[in-house]
Design a protein around this motif. Structure first.
Motif, PDB file in Angstrom:
ATOM      1  N   VAL A 241       0.924  -1.034  -0.021  1.00 17.56           N
ATOM      2  CA  VAL A 241       0.017  -0.090   0.160  1.00 17.56           C
ATOM      3  C   VAL A 241       0.892   1.366   0.142  1.00 17.56           C
ATOM      4  CG1 VAL A 241      -1.516   1.268   1.471  1.00 17.56           C
ATOM      5  CG2 VAL A 241      -1.851  -1.376   1.042  1.00 17.56           C
ATOM      6  N   VAL A 242       1.940   1.323   0.764  1.00 16.80           N
ATOM      7  CA  VAL A 242       2.939   2.450   1.058  1.00 16.80           C
ATOM      8  C   VAL A 242       3.415   2.565  -0.463  1.00 16.80           C
ATOM      9  CG1 VAL A 242       4.909   3.323   2.127  1.00 16.80           C
ATOM     10  CG2 VAL A 242       2.715   2.142   3.430  1.00 16.80           C
ATOM     11  N   GLY A 243       4.229   1.384  -0.922  1.00 15.56           N
ATOM     12  CA  GLY A 243       4.672   1.495  -2.325  1.00 15.56           C
ATOM     13  C   GLY A 243       3.762   2.022  -3.380  1.00 15.56           C
ATOM     14  N   ALA A 244       2.742   1.882  -3.369  1.00 11.06           N
ATOM     15  CA  ALA A 244       1.644   2.399  -4.541  1.00 11.06           C
ATOM     16  C   ALA A 244       1.260   3.908  -4.183  1.00 11.06           C
ATOM     17  CB  ALA A 244       0.448   1.407  -4.744  1.00 11.06           C
ATOM     18  N   ALA A 245       1.400   4.137  -3.184  1.00 14.13           N
ATOM     19  CA  ALA A 245       0.885   5.470  -2.512  1.00 14.13           C
ATOM     20  C   ALA A 245       1.568   6.753  -3.534  1.00 14.13           C
ATOM     21  CB  ALA A 245       1.149   5.866  -1.063  1.00 14.13           C
ATOM     22  N   ALA A 246       2.760   6.599  -3.837  1.00 14.08           N
ATOM     23  CA  ALA A 246       3.304   7.592  -4.625  1.00 14.08           C
ATOM     24  C   ALA A 246       2.920   7.830  -6.049  1.00 14.08           C
ATOM     25  CB  ALA A 246       4.870   7.272  -4.766  1.00 14.08           C
ATOM     26  N   HIS A 247       2.152   6.541  -6.222  1.00 13.02           N
ATOM     27  CA  HIS A 247       1.714   6.697  -7.853  1.00 13.02           C
ATOM     28  C   HIS A 247       0.035   6.849  -7.728  1.00 13.02           C
ATOM     29  CE1 HIS A 247       5.679   5.034  -8.357  1.00 13.02           C
ATOM     30  NE2 HIS A 247       5.317   4.022  -7.934  1.00 13.02           N
ATOM     31  N   GLN A 248      -0.607   7.099  -6.599  1.00 11.17           N
ATOM     32  CA  GLN A 248      -1.996   7.287  -6.568  1.00 11.17           C
ATOM     33  C   GLN A 248      -2.454   8.592  -5.820  1.00 11.17           C
ATOM     34  OE1 GLN A 248      -2.533   3.676  -3.919  1.00 11.17           O
ATOM     35  NE2 GLN A 248      -3.038   2.600  -5.687  1.00 11.17           N
ATOM     36  N   GLU A 249      -3.736   8.813  -6.292  1.00 14.83           N
ATOM     37  CA  GLU A 249      -4.313   9.811  -5.540  1.00 14.83           C
ATOM     38  C   GLU A 249      -4.867   9.299  -4.132  1.00 14.83           C
ATOM     39  OE1 GLU A 249      -4.537  12.728  -6.453  1.00 14.83           O
ATOM     40  OE2 GLU A 249      -3.939  12.559  -8.706  1.00 14.83           O
ATOM     41  N   THR A 250      -5.079  10.397  -3.389  1.00 13.00           N
ATOM     42  CA  THR A 250      -5.211  10.047  -2.011  1.00 13.00           C
ATOM     43  C   THR A 250      -6.432   8.913  -1.614  1.00 13.00           C
ATOM     44  OG1 THR A 250      -4.375  12.112  -1.222  1.00 13.00           O
ATOM     45  CG2 THR A 250      -5.648  10.590   0.504  1.00 13.00           C
ATOM     46  N   GLU A 251      -7.606   9.040  -2.393  1.00 10.42           N
ATOM     47  CA  GLU A 251      -8.889   8.471  -2.209  1.00 10.42           C
ATOM     48  C   GLU A 251      -8.379   7.159  -3.071  1.00 10.42           C
ATOM     49  OE1 GLU A 251     -11.371   8.833  -0.604  1.00 10.42           O
ATOM     50  OE2 GLU A 251     -10.461  10.819   0.156  1.00 10.42           O
ATOM     51  N   GLU A 252      -7.826   7.051  -3.971  1.00  9.81           N
ATOM     52  CA  GLU A 252      -7.495   5.678  -4.586  1.00  9.81           C
ATOM     53  C   GLU A 252      -6.364   5.141  -3.660  1.00  9.81           C
ATOM     54  OE1 GLU A 252      -5.332   3.997  -8.500  1.00  9.81           O
ATOM     55  OE2 GLU A 252      -5.181   5.985  -8.199  1.00  9.81           O
ATOM     56  N   GLY A 253      -5.428   5.447  -2.931  1.00 12.45           N
ATOM     57  CA  GLY A 253      -4.740   4.960  -2.286  1.00 12.45           C
ATOM     58  C   GLY A 253      -5.517   4.232  -0.680  1.00 12.45           C
ATOM     59  N   ILE A 254      -6.306   5.152  -0.507  1.00 12.28           N
ATOM     60  CA  ILE A 254      -7.297   4.813   0.779  1.00 12.28           C
ATOM     61  C   ILE A 254      -8.108   3.588   0.548  1.00 12.28           C
ATOM     62  CG2 ILE A 254      -9.387   5.582   2.261  1.00 12.28           C
ATOM     63  CD1 ILE A 254      -8.057   8.124   2.137  1.00 12.28           C
ATOM     64  N   ARG A 255      -8.770   3.522  -0.721  1.00  8.97           N
ATOM     65  CA  ARG A 255      -9.393   2.504  -1.320  1.00  8.97           C
ATOM     66  C   ARG A 255      -8.526   1.207  -1.387  1.00  8.97           C
ATOM     67  NH1 ARG A 255     -11.792   6.191  -4.723  1.00  8.97           N
ATOM     68  NH2 ARG A 255     -10.416   5.484  -6.504  1.00  8.97           N
ATOM     69  N   TYR A 256      -7.282   1.375  -1.898  1.00  6.87           N
ATOM     70  CA  TYR A 256      -6.376   0.108  -1.923  1.00  6.87           C
ATOM     71  C   TYR A 256      -6.062  -0.362  -0.723  1.00  6.87           C
ATOM     72  CZ  TYR A 256      -2.266  -2.426  -3.728  1.00  6.87           C
ATOM     73  OH  TYR A 256      -1.346  -3.254  -4.087  1.00  6.87           O
ATOM     74  N   ALA A 257      -5.915   0.525   0.340  1.00  5.52           N
ATOM     75  CA  ALA A 257      -5.835   0.113   1.607  1.00  5.52           C
ATOM     76  C   ALA A 257      -6.894  -0.818   2.381  1.00  5.52           C
ATOM     77  CB  ALA A 257      -5.464   1.409   2.786  1.00  5.52           C
ATOM     78  N   GLU A 258      -8.187  -0.087   1.913  1.00  5.50           N
ATOM     79  CA  GLU A 258      -9.293  -0.749   2.407  1.00  5.50           C
ATOM     80  C   GLU A 258      -9.525  -2.279   1.782  1.00  5.50           C
ATOM     81  OE1 GLU A 258     -12.154   1.866   1.255  1.00  5.50           O
ATOM     82  OE2 GLU A 258     -12.242   2.733   3.406  1.00  5.50           O
ATOM     83  N   LEU A 259      -8.976  -2.239   0.485  1.00  2.00           N
ATOM     84  CA  LEU A 259      -8.954  -3.657   0.114  1.00  2.00           C
ATOM     85  C   LEU A 259      -8.156  -4.751   0.684  1.00  2.00           C
ATOM     86  CD1 LEU A 259      -9.800  -5.816  -2.169  1.00  2.00           C
ATOM     87  CD2 LEU A 259      -7.756  -4.725  -3.666  1.00  2.00           C
ATOM     88  N   TRP A 260      -6.815  -4.249   1.036  1.00  2.80           N
ATOM     89  CA  TRP A 260      -5.930  -5.205   1.912  1.00  2.80           C
ATOM     90  C   TRP A 260      -6.463  -5.440   3.370  1.00  2.80           C
ATOM     91  CZ3 TRP A 260      -1.745  -7.950   0.695  1.00  2.80           C
ATOM     92  CH2 TRP A 260      -1.240  -7.821  -0.618  1.00  2.80           C
ATOM     93  N   SER A 261      -7.305  -4.497   4.027  1.00  2.00           N
ATOM     94  CA  SER A 261      -7.786  -4.629   5.356  1.00  2.00           C
ATOM     95  C   SER A 261      -8.949  -5.641   5.028  1.00  2.00           C
ATOM     96  CB  SER A 261      -8.320  -3.353   5.689  1.00  2.00           C
ATOM     97  OG  SER A 261      -7.145  -2.545   5.989  1.00  2.00           O
ATOM     98  N   SER A 262      -9.627  -5.716   3.944  1.00  2.00           N
ATOM     99  CA  SER A 262     -10.730  -6.504   3.747  1.00  2.00           C
ATOM    100  C   SER A 262     -10.481  -8.094   3.703  1.00  2.00           C
ATOM    101  CB  SER A 262     -11.783  -6.147   2.799  1.00  2.00           C
ATOM    102  OG  SER A 262     -12.504  -4.942   3.162  1.00  2.00           O
ATOM    103  N   LEU A 263      -9.309  -7.918   2.855  1.00  2.00           N
ATOM    104  CA  LEU A 263      -8.452  -9.429   2.627  1.00  2.00           C
ATOM    105  C   LEU A 263      -8.083  -9.973   3.824  1.00  2.00           C
ATOM    106  CD1 LEU A 263      -6.559  -8.716  -0.406  1.00  2.00           C
ATOM    107  CD2 LEU A 263      -8.627 -10.275  -0.369  1.00  2.00           C
ATOM    108  N   ILE A 264      -7.443  -9.304   4.781  1.00  3.44           N
ATOM    109  CA  ILE A 264      -7.063  -9.786   6.113  1.00  3.44           C
ATOM    110  C   ILE A 264      -8.151 -10.096   7.120  1.00  3.44           C
ATOM    111  CG2 ILE A 264      -5.851  -9.229   8.312  1.00  3.44           C
ATOM    112  CD1 ILE A 264      -4.067  -7.389   6.644  1.00  3.44           C
ATOM    113  N   ALA A 265      -9.309  -9.305   6.821  1.00  2.93           N
ATOM    114  CA  ALA A 265     -10.428  -9.651   7.765  1.00  2.93           C
ATOM    115  C   ALA A 265     -11.346 -11.000   7.391  1.00  2.93           C
ATOM    116  CB  ALA A 265     -11.605  -8.228   7.826  1.00  2.93           C
ATOM    117  N   LEU A 266     -11.404 -11.102   5.959  1.00  2.12           N
ATOM    118  CA  LEU A 266     -12.149 -12.030   5.380  1.00  2.12           C
ATOM    119  C   LEU A 266     -11.292 -13.350   5.794  1.00  2.12           C
ATOM    120  CD1 LEU A 266     -13.069 -10.650   2.036  1.00  2.12           C
ATOM    121  CD2 LEU A 266     -14.800 -11.470   3.889  1.00  2.12           C
TER     122      LEU A 266
END
Length: 282
Positions: A241-266
């Motif tokens: 997530v941090v590595g991708a942040a430099a190439h993403q808009e803030t909201e896109e980065g937050i959605r990417y982090a949410e995706l990883w969080s959801s994978l861990i929760a699932l």
């Protein structure tokens, strides 16, 4: 070592959950030859595939008589010239590479250094550069590909592509360095070749911390063990997530982090257990 055997250009020390890789060509300031690059890539791929390896440390063998040293960069003589690009006619290679950039594909024709350093940067296993003494040019590009950098008090970090070769670095220094320390400071390093000492490296964000030379490796291992004690899946997820942040808009980065969080929760909900130790196992 058997009589007549060639010493390895890379020393590998396995202390699960850590692996320490030592560039081992002190007679040429640990300059990176094609053989060393091959051994480094092989060791990195082995570490990434090993579920017991949680952190990789990269350092350099000291030069005589025991003075700290990281790497003087590419071994130009062993590489056959200032670039370790694939064999072939140089102009044709350059044109193909330019076409790939224009078309947004590739890089199929990348240097050997870019291939290894890019893999190091993309690994899910976190890496720590343990830097003391000389670290210049390709050595700097190597440590920029690591996640963290710890420096000893004798560290001298520089880029001499322009100063010594009338060229620019092609293995990431012009891209990763300004992202890390800012464009103005990066330009100063690139245009002057002035070495950056340990205290300044920490102050400008090039290094995470400075330690006495005699304690550097052990302090780096302490940090590595602290990281290794965490969930390696969560560490790898945050690295992505941090590595991708430099190439993403803030909201896109937050959605990417949410995706990883959801994978861990699932994963936890489905199995009642923590996520697997590595994203390679998911």
């Amino acid at each position: 070592m058997p009589a007549g055997a060639t010493p390895s250009t890379l020393l590998i020390e396995r202390e699960p959950p850590l692996v320490t890789l030592t560039l081992n060509r002190p007679e040429v300031l640990n300059a990176m030859s094609p053989v060393l690059l091959d051994e480094l890539e092989e060791a990195l791929r082995a570490a990434e595939a090993d579920p017991e390896t949680r952190v990789v440390l990269i350092t350099g063998a000291p030069r005589a008589p025991g003075r700290p040293n990281f790497s003087a960069g590419a071994d130009i003589r062993a590489s056959g010239g200032p670039s370790a690009s694939p064999p072939g006619e140089p102009l044709a290679h350059t044109l193909v590479a330019a076409r790939e950039v224009a078309q947004g594909v590739g890089p199929e024709h990348q240097s050997r250094f870019n291939g290894v350093f890019g893999y190091l940067e993309r690994m899910s296993t976190p890496s720590i550069a343990v830097v003391d003494g000389i670290c210049t040019t390709g050595g700097l590009e190597l440590i920029l590909s690591c996640d963290l950098r710890l420096v000893g008090e004798a560290a001298q970090i520089s880029d001499w592509h322009t100063r010594n070769l009338a060229a620019i670095g092609g293995a990431g220094v012009t891209t990763r360095l300004p992202k890390l320390i800012g464009a103005a400071r990066a330009k100063e390093m690139l245009w002057t070749g002035r070495p950056i000492g340990a205290e300044e490296a920490v102050r400008i964000g090039l290094a995470n911390a400075m330690h006495p030379s005699g304690e550097l490796l052990e302090r780096a291992k302490d940090l590595a063990r602290e990281i290794a004690a965490m969930s390696s899946f969560a560490v790898a997820a945050s690295k992505a997530v941090v590595g991708a942040a430099a190439h993403q808009e803030t909201e896109e980065g937050i959605r990417y982090a949410e995706l990883w969080s959801s994978l861990i929760a699932l994963q936890k909900e489905a199995t009642g257990t923590p996520p697997p130790p590595s994203p390679l196992d998911r």
